[in-house]
Design a protein around this motif. Structure first.
Motif, PDB file in Angstrom:
ATOM      1  N   GLU A  33     -59.926  14.387  57.215  1.00  0.00           N
ATOM      2  CA  GLU A  33     -60.050  13.620  58.443  1.00  0.00           C
ATOM      3  C   GLU A  33     -59.979  12.125  58.160  1.00  0.00           C
ATOM      4  OE1 GLU A  33     -60.167  14.993  61.393  1.00  0.00           O
ATOM      5  OE2 GLU A  33     -60.247  17.055  60.628  1.00  0.00           O
ATOM      6  N   TYR A  34     -59.645  11.355  59.222  1.00  0.00           N
ATOM      7  CA  TYR A  34     -59.649   9.899  59.114  1.00  0.00           C
ATOM      8  C   TYR A  34     -61.072   9.431  58.807  1.00  0.00           C
ATOM      9  CZ  TYR A  34     -59.297   4.989  60.416  1.00  0.00           C
ATOM     10  OH  TYR A  34     -59.340   3.624  60.402  1.00  0.00           O
ATOM     11  N   GLY A  35     -61.230   8.562  57.828  1.00  0.00           N
ATOM     12  CA  GLY A  35     -62.570   8.153  57.429  1.00  0.00           C
ATOM     13  C   GLY A  35     -62.737   6.655  57.356  1.00  0.00           C
ATOM     14  N   VAL A  36     -63.958   6.239  56.984  1.00  0.00           N
ATOM     15  CA  VAL A  36     -64.320   4.835  56.830  1.00  0.00           C
ATOM     16  C   VAL A  36     -65.147   4.687  55.569  1.00  0.00           C
ATOM     17  CG1 VAL A  36     -65.630   2.906  57.786  1.00  0.00           C
ATOM     18  CG2 VAL A  36     -64.316   4.375  59.317  1.00  0.00           C
ATOM     19  N   LEU A  37     -64.891   3.647  54.797  1.00  0.00           N
ATOM     20  CA  LEU A  37     -65.705   3.330  53.630  1.00  0.00           C
ATOM     21  C   LEU A  37     -65.851   1.816  53.551  1.00  0.00           C
ATOM     22  CD1 LEU A  37     -67.231   4.089  51.087  1.00  0.00           C
ATOM     23  CD2 LEU A  37     -65.055   4.255  49.864  1.00  0.00           C
ATOM     24  N   ASN A  38     -67.037   1.311  53.948  1.00  0.00           N
ATOM     25  CA  ASN A  38     -67.347  -0.118  53.921  1.00  0.00           C
ATOM     26  C   ASN A  38     -68.474  -0.357  52.938  1.00  0.00           C
ATOM     27  OD1 ASN A  38     -67.035  -0.301  57.534  1.00  0.00           O
ATOM     28  ND2 ASN A  38     -65.444  -0.471  56.013  1.00  0.00           N
ATOM     29  N   VAL A  39     -68.260  -1.243  51.973  1.00  0.00           N
ATOM     30  CA  VAL A  39     -69.257  -1.528  50.937  1.00  0.00           C
ATOM     31  C   VAL A  39     -69.394  -3.038  50.792  1.00  0.00           C
ATOM     32  CG1 VAL A  39     -70.003  -1.041  48.582  1.00  0.00           C
ATOM     33  CG2 VAL A  39     -68.467   0.563  49.749  1.00  0.00           C
ATOM     34  N   GLY A  40     -70.640  -3.545  50.824  1.00  0.00           N
ATOM     35  CA  GLY A  40     -70.871  -4.980  50.676  1.00  0.00           C
ATOM     36  C   GLY A  40     -72.069  -5.295  49.815  1.00  0.00           C
ATOM     37  N   GLY A  41     -72.027  -6.423  49.131  1.00  0.00           N
ATOM     38  CA  GLY A  41     -73.159  -6.828  48.302  1.00  0.00           C
ATOM     39  C   GLY A  41     -74.427  -7.042  49.102  1.00  0.00           C
ATOM     40  N   ILE A  42     -74.289  -7.481  50.350  1.00  0.00           N
ATOM     41  CA  ILE A  42     -75.433  -7.659  51.249  1.00  0.00           C
ATOM     42  C   ILE A  42     -75.381  -6.663  52.398  1.00  0.00           C
ATOM     43  CG2 ILE A  42     -76.599  -9.248  52.829  1.00  0.00           C
ATOM     44  CD1 ILE A  42     -76.988  -9.987  49.914  1.00  0.00           C
ATOM     45  N   LEU A  43     -74.261  -6.627  53.132  1.00  0.00           N
ATOM     46  CA  LEU A  43     -74.088  -5.742  54.290  1.00  0.00           C
ATOM     47  C   LEU A  43     -72.823  -4.905  54.127  1.00  0.00           C
ATOM     48  CD1 LEU A  43     -74.789  -8.395  57.071  1.00  0.00           C
ATOM     49  CD2 LEU A  43     -76.228  -6.404  56.639  1.00  0.00           C
ATOM     50  N   GLY A  44     -72.947  -3.605  54.338  1.00  0.00           N
ATOM     51  CA  GLY A  44     -71.751  -2.786  54.335  1.00  0.00           C
ATOM     52  C   GLY A  44     -70.911  -3.043  55.573  1.00  0.00           C
ATOM     53  N   TYR A  45     -71.578  -3.092  56.742  1.00  0.00           N
ATOM     54  CA  TYR A  45     -70.904  -3.302  58.015  1.00  0.00           C
ATOM     55  C   TYR A  45     -71.753  -4.233  58.862  1.00  0.00           C
ATOM     56  CZ  TYR A  45     -68.842  -2.192  62.613  1.00  0.00           C
ATOM     57  OH  TYR A  45     -68.245  -2.267  63.846  1.00  0.00           O
ATOM     58  N   ALA A  46     -71.103  -5.233  59.488  1.00  0.00           N
ATOM     59  CA  ALA A  46     -71.802  -6.194  60.339  1.00  0.00           C
ATOM     60  C   ALA A  46     -71.029  -6.359  61.639  1.00  0.00           C
ATOM     61  CB  ALA A  46     -71.933  -7.540  59.633  1.00  0.00           C
ATOM     62  N   TYR A  47     -71.721  -6.231  62.768  1.00  0.00           N
ATOM     63  CA  TYR A  47     -71.071  -6.300  64.077  1.00  0.00           C
ATOM     64  C   TYR A  47     -71.875  -7.189  65.016  1.00  0.00           C
ATOM     65  CZ  TYR A  47     -69.107  -4.699  68.553  1.00  0.00           C
ATOM     66  OH  TYR A  47     -68.517  -4.645  69.786  1.00  0.00           O
ATOM     67  N   GLY A  48     -71.215  -8.234  65.552  1.00  0.00           N
ATOM     68  CA  GLY A  48     -71.816  -9.077  66.590  1.00  0.00           C
ATOM     69  C   GLY A  48     -73.025  -9.856  66.147  1.00  0.00           C
ATOM     70  N   LEU A  49     -73.044 -10.340  64.913  1.00  0.00           N
ATOM     71  CA  LEU A  49     -74.254 -10.987  64.398  1.00  0.00           C
ATOM     72  C   LEU A  49     -73.900 -12.172  63.519  1.00  0.00           C
ATOM     73  CD1 LEU A  49     -74.472  -9.888  61.197  1.00  0.00           C
ATOM     74  CD2 LEU A  49     -75.135  -7.811  62.394  1.00  0.00           C
ATOM     75  N   SER A  50     -74.926 -12.944  63.154  1.00  0.00           N
ATOM     76  CA  SER A  50     -74.754 -14.064  62.227  1.00  0.00           C
ATOM     77  C   SER A  50     -75.627 -13.853  60.997  1.00  0.00           C
ATOM     78  CB  SER A  50     -75.105 -15.393  62.904  1.00  0.00           C
ATOM     79  OG  SER A  50     -76.464 -15.397  63.314  1.00  0.00           O
ATOM     80  N   VAL A  51     -75.166 -14.406  59.870  1.00  0.00           N
ATOM     81  CA  VAL A  51     -75.844 -14.254  58.581  1.00  0.00           C
ATOM     82  C   VAL A  51     -75.927 -15.617  57.918  1.00  0.00           C
ATOM     83  CG1 VAL A  51     -75.769 -13.144  56.315  1.00  0.00           C
ATOM     84  CG2 VAL A  51     -74.924 -11.918  58.330  1.00  0.00           C
ATOM     85  N   SER A  52     -77.084 -15.944  57.337  1.00  0.00           N
ATOM     86  CA  SER A  52     -77.219 -17.221  56.641  1.00  0.00           C
ATOM     87  C   SER A  52     -78.153 -17.112  55.453  1.00  0.00           C
ATOM     88  CB  SER A  52     -77.737 -18.306  57.598  1.00  0.00           C
ATOM     89  OG  SER A  52     -79.071 -18.047  57.974  1.00  0.00           O
ATOM     90  N   ASP A  53     -77.892 -17.929  54.439  1.00  0.00           N
ATOM     91  CA  ASP A  53     -78.778 -18.068  53.278  1.00  0.00           C
ATOM     92  C   ASP A  53     -79.046 -16.732  52.603  1.00  0.00           C
ATOM     93  OD1 ASP A  53     -79.476 -21.024  53.451  1.00  0.00           O
ATOM     94  OD2 ASP A  53     -80.050 -20.354  55.453  1.00  0.00           O
ATOM     95  N   VAL A  54     -77.976 -16.075  52.180  1.00  0.00           N
ATOM     96  CA  VAL A  54     -78.092 -14.821  51.440  1.00  0.00           C
ATOM     97  C   VAL A  54     -77.253 -14.919  50.173  1.00  0.00           C
ATOM     98  CG1 VAL A  54     -78.453 -13.490  53.551  1.00  0.00           C
ATOM     99  CG2 VAL A  54     -76.138 -13.703  52.627  1.00  0.00           C
ATOM    100  N   TYR A  55     -77.559 -14.080  49.187  1.00  0.00           N
ATOM    101  CA  TYR A  55     -76.720 -14.037  47.983  1.00  0.00           C
ATOM    102  C   TYR A  55     -76.759 -12.661  47.332  1.00  0.00           C
ATOM    103  CZ  TYR A  55     -80.955 -14.697  45.061  1.00  0.00           C
ATOM    104  OH  TYR A  55     -82.178 -14.566  44.446  1.00  0.00           O
ATOM    105  N   ASP A  56     -75.696 -12.370  46.601  1.00  0.00           N
ATOM    106  CA  ASP A  56     -75.570 -11.103  45.879  1.00  0.00           C
ATOM    107  C   ASP A  56     -75.198 -11.355  44.432  1.00  0.00           C
ATOM    108  OD1 ASP A  56     -75.081  -8.143  45.530  1.00  0.00           O
ATOM    109  OD2 ASP A  56     -73.105  -8.940  45.031  1.00  0.00           O
ATOM    110  N   ARG A  57     -75.811 -10.571  43.523  1.00  0.00           N
ATOM    111  CA  ARG A  57     -75.463 -10.623  42.105  1.00  0.00           C
ATOM    112  C   ARG A  57     -75.182  -9.243  41.525  1.00  0.00           C
ATOM    113  NH1 ARG A  57     -79.159 -15.384  39.254  1.00  0.00           N
ATOM    114  NH2 ARG A  57     -78.532 -17.057  40.675  1.00  0.00           N
ATOM    115  N   GLY A  58     -75.091  -8.234  42.359  1.00  0.00           N
ATOM    116  CA  GLY A  58     -74.814  -6.888  41.876  1.00  0.00           C
ATOM    117  C   GLY A  58     -73.348  -6.515  42.022  1.00  0.00           C
TER     118      GLY A  58
END
Length: 324
Positions: A185-210
């Motif tokens: 089937e049609y699928g989805v794979l979203n991977v992020g250091g902080i957020l995998g998926y973000a919708y309709g929002l704001s992000v500030s002052d974050v960091y990733d080292r992994g």
């Protein structure tokens, strides 16, 4: 600590392993049947009513959190997080996860959400967002159909608000999302250091080292993998005052900041270490402005006093905030 919470909860710690497994077999299976599983180091599911005020703060989890669904039923949800598997409609701050987070969901159409702090969250009330959240454990999610994985939150959506949805947060753990090879089937794979998926929002002052890694091959489309956000869409404000020093960003569509961005703005005062990952700001984008070359820096530049000043002053536009 608790399976389900409706209302306020504060100041809780867990130091033991948390695991849940759901298995279902039956000779006759209805297409209407579903199995959903919510698992967290502190609570499996945390809600509050829109008209209530809720204080959700001060949590520590040091135990590994594991959730598995083995079932003949194709439909349902698996949400797993170091603090909450699912968290809805409330502000949330001051939480640290140190344990590993693992989710494995069977079922052709099952949705799998995994985050170092929260697996799945949606906020549709005008409350403060999430702030001061940290993850130091590895995060792994696997499913045959749709998978969202993030170092802090796997899947996050909210209505536009004057408050950042996520701020003052970080991830040090390796983040991995995996789908079956050649799913039917049609699928989805979203991977992020902080957020995998973000919708309709704001992000500030974050960091990733992994490390941020997608495994497997989708039947249609591609995995989206970002140093900070895997898939970012429908926001009136870009990410700001943040950085990624992910040593690996691996998948079909990869970016130093975004795997995919549907935003019409360049990231504001946000950077990634191009000495570690020689890739563009966004792997795929709807608007050209998203893919700003100014975001790519060397390791030396990211570790410089100049960068410290830029992050603390929002690129020289405000007085020193002394956050970094």
């Amino acid at each position: 600590i608790v399976g389900y919470v409706l209302g306020s909860v504060t100041n809780l710690q867990n130091y033991g392993k948390v695991s849940a497994k759901t298995a279902f077999t039956c000779d006759t299976v209805s297409s209407d049947w579903k199995i959903s599983l919510y698992v967290g180091g502190i609570a499996g599911s945390k809600h509050y009513r829109n008209y209530e005020e809720s204080e959700t703060r001060d949590f520590v989890n040091e135990g590994d959190v594991t959730a598995v669904v083995e079932t003949a039923l194709d439909e349902g949800i698996l949400a797993v997080g170091g603090i909450f598997g699912e968290n809805k409609n409330n502000a949330f701050r001051n939480a640290l996860n140190k344990g590993s987070v693992k989710g494995n969901g069977a079922g052709k159409y099952r949705k799998v959400y995994a985050g170092g702090v929260v697996g799945y969250t949606s906020i549709y009330s005008n409350v403060r967002g999430y702030e001061k959240l940290g993850n130091r454990g590895s995060v792994y999610a696997e499913g045959p159909y749709r998978v969202w994985t993030g170092g802090v939150v796997g899947y996050m959506e909210r209505s536009n608000s004057q408050f950042p949805a996520l701020s003052l947060s970080y991830n040090y753990g390796d983040v991995t999302g995996s789908v079956a090879e050649d799913p039917s089937e049609y699928g989805v794979l979203n991977v992020g250091g902080i957020l995998g998926y973000a919708y309709g929002l704001s992000v500030s002052d974050v960091y990733d080292r992994g490390k941020v890694i997608a495994k497997g091959k989708l039947n249609k489309g591609s995995s989206e993998v970002g140093g900070l956000v895997g898939f970012f869409d429908y926001s009136d404000r870009p990410i700001s005052n943040s950085y990624s020093a992910a040593p690996v960003v691996k998948g079909d569509t990869v970016g130093g900041i975004y795997g995919y961005s549907g935003l019409s703005y360049s990231p504001i005062n946000t950077y990634y270490d191009g000495s570690l990952v020689d890739i563009a700001t966004a792997g795929r984008f709807y608007y050209d402005a998203t893919n700003s070359a100014e975001c790519k820096k060397t390791t030396a530049e990211l570790q410089s006093e100049k960068m410290l000043v830029l992050l603390n002053t929002t690129g020289g536009t405000v007085p020193n905030r002394n956050l970094w």
